[in-house]
Design an enzyme around this catalytic site. Sequence first.
Site, mmCIF file in Angstrom:
data_model
loop_
_atom_site.group_PDB
_atom_site.id
_atom_site.type_symbol
_atom_site.label_atom_id
_atom_site.label_comp_id
_atom_site.label_asym_id
_atom_site.label_seq_id
_atom_site.Cartn_x
_atom_site.Cartn_y
_atom_site.Cartn_z
ATOM 1 N N GLU A 164 0.845 -1.203 0.000
ATOM 2 C CA GLU A 164 0.000 0.000 0.000
ATOM 3 C C GLU A 164 0.877 1.249 0.000
ATOM 4 O O GLU A 164 1.867 1.325 0.745
ATOM 5 C CB GLU A 164 -0.884 -0.029 1.251
ATOM 6 C CG GLU A 164 -2.300 0.392 1.003
ATOM 7 C CD GLU A 164 -3.040 -0.560 0.066
ATOM 8 O OE1 GLU A 164 -3.052 -0.284 -1.156
ATOM 9 O OE2 GLU A 164 -3.606 -1.540 0.545
ATOM 10 N N HIS A 165 0.498 2.196 -0.833
ATOM 11 C CA HIS A 165 1.253 3.441 -1.005
ATOM 12 C C HIS A 165 2.686 3.170 -1.478
ATOM 13 O O HIS A 165 3.608 3.916 -1.171
ATOM 14 C CB HIS A 165 1.233 4.291 0.284
ATOM 15 C CG HIS A 165 -0.143 4.823 0.574
ATOM 16 N ND1 HIS A 165 -0.630 5.960 -0.021
ATOM 17 C CD2 HIS A 165 -1.146 4.341 1.340
ATOM 18 C CE1 HIS A 165 -1.874 6.159 0.393
ATOM 19 N NE2 HIS A 165 -2.218 5.190 1.213
ATOM 20 N N ALA A 209 -15.523 2.988 -1.111
ATOM 21 C CA ALA A 209 -15.204 1.933 -0.147
ATOM 22 C C ALA A 209 -13.757 1.479 -0.256
ATOM 23 O O ALA A 209 -13.375 0.487 0.352
ATOM 24 C CB ALA A 209 -16.144 0.751 -0.354
ATOM 25 N N ASP A 247 -4.455 0.497 -9.226
ATOM 26 C CA ASP A 247 -5.869 0.152 -9.376
ATOM 27 C C ASP A 247 -6.212 -0.124 -10.836
ATOM 28 O O ASP A 247 -6.950 -1.060 -11.148
ATOM 29 C CB ASP A 247 -6.749 1.290 -8.841
ATOM 30 C CG ASP A 247 -6.419 1.637 -7.404
ATOM 31 O OD1 ASP A 247 -5.766 0.816 -6.732
ATOM 32 O OD2 ASP A 247 -6.797 2.737 -6.959
HETATM 33 C C1 GLA Z 1 -5.268 4.369 -4.045
HETATM 34 C C2 GLA Z 1 -4.541 4.764 -5.325
HETATM 35 C C3 GLA Z 1 -3.492 3.712 -5.679
HETATM 36 C C4 GLA Z 1 -2.588 3.407 -4.487
HETATM 37 C C5 GLA Z 1 -3.406 3.157 -3.225
HETATM 38 C C6 GLA Z 1 -2.548 3.006 -2.011
HETATM 39 O O1 GLA Z 1 -6.019 3.205 -4.251
HETATM 40 O O2 GLA Z 1 -5.451 4.896 -6.378
HETATM 41 O O3 GLA Z 1 -2.744 4.136 -6.790
HETATM 42 O O4 GLA Z 1 -1.659 4.438 -4.295
HETATM 43 O O5 GLA Z 1 -4.344 4.187 -2.991
HETATM 44 O O6 GLA Z 1 -1.783 1.857 -2.098
#
Ligand code: GLA
Length: 375
Positions: A27-28, A116, A165
């Site tokens: 994540e991130h 969500a 995503d």
């Molecule tokens: C959101 C962003 C992704 C990613 C996540 C965190 O979903 O759209 O690109 O940075 O946050 O992992």
Amino acid sequence: MSTFTELYGRPAEGEWAAPGRVNLIGEHTDYNLGFVLPIALPQTVRAQAARREDGLLRLWSAQGGELVTLPVDGLAPGSVPGWAGYPAGVVWALREAGHPVGGADLRLDSDVPSGAGLSSSAALECVVAAAYNDLYGLGLPAAELAVLAQRAENAFVGVPCGIMDQMASMCCRPGAALFLDSRDLTMRQVPVDLADAGLALLVLDTRVKHDLGDGAYAALRAGCERAAALLGLPALRSLQPSALADALTRLPSELVPLVRHVVTENTRVEAAVARMDAGDLAALGPILTAGHASLRDDYRVSCPETDLAVEAALAAGAHGARMTGGGFGGSVIALVDAAAAERVAAEVTAAFRDAGYAEPRTLTAVPAEGARRLG
Ligand code: GLA
């Protein structure tokens, strides 16, 4: 509910679907050019579509309710408010990239919960990219469509998201997690047969509205980029775990926890993939939980509701749990024994009731297929 023919007075040329996603770990990390490991959800955005010869883009969504008409040659960043900005942005991005596309009629419908943290926006972008790719015979590969969809979100809608995503929605395969290197978009499908291992992946939507456009995400991303620049690196991905301790001594204190999260999170993705390759899915649990602690304590993107969902799931016997997606609300995933799934969901729901929070929505995530043509 209006059908395509009722809306546009003719049949559609085809129908496409693109899924939402949950990220198992990583994540991130995407905008730091690191690793991510998402799966696609069975929930999708669907688009029925037909080309138009007059340069108009007409959009209708079962969730939005109104018919939006836009001339494609007038599309400009920031000019289309609300949900229609995502599909319009994809058409803009395709044209900007030099692809000869014109107008279309689109009828959109979605069962991906919005707000969500399950990437309903990326699914909306990707289904339009997939539909246009086929309608206009572009023949673009899935990863290139994902990059164009991300460009739509970054430059047209104005949300500085990473690539995870859109790549998840375009490229995931049934029964697998997508191990993606965000630096060069190389990817590997890692089999994840939860049912075979007697496991299930619960998705607990806290119903706390997550909104990436509120500036906090952009500020975190900017902090990471500043840290990389101070360390003389192209991106935090290039900081090796063995060099982390020394690097942290060279950064201003407010950037230290951000950098620590990103570097340790990349190692958690690699550790998770190693466990999956070894066929030990239950061993993902502690990795997920450690990821949550890092997001809560270092990156600071969790909130009381996501923290409670994680704690309650663990107390109810989950192997591991973490928030998924950008944070500031959204959803938690919990890896549980399949036989215990209902009980864990019930205990998290009870904990929310006791805390006076809205009842969480529960889904079970089965790794599903990325964007595709339905008919
Ligand atoms: C959101 C962003 C992704 C990613 C996540 C965190 O979903 O759209 O690109 O940075 O946050 O992992």
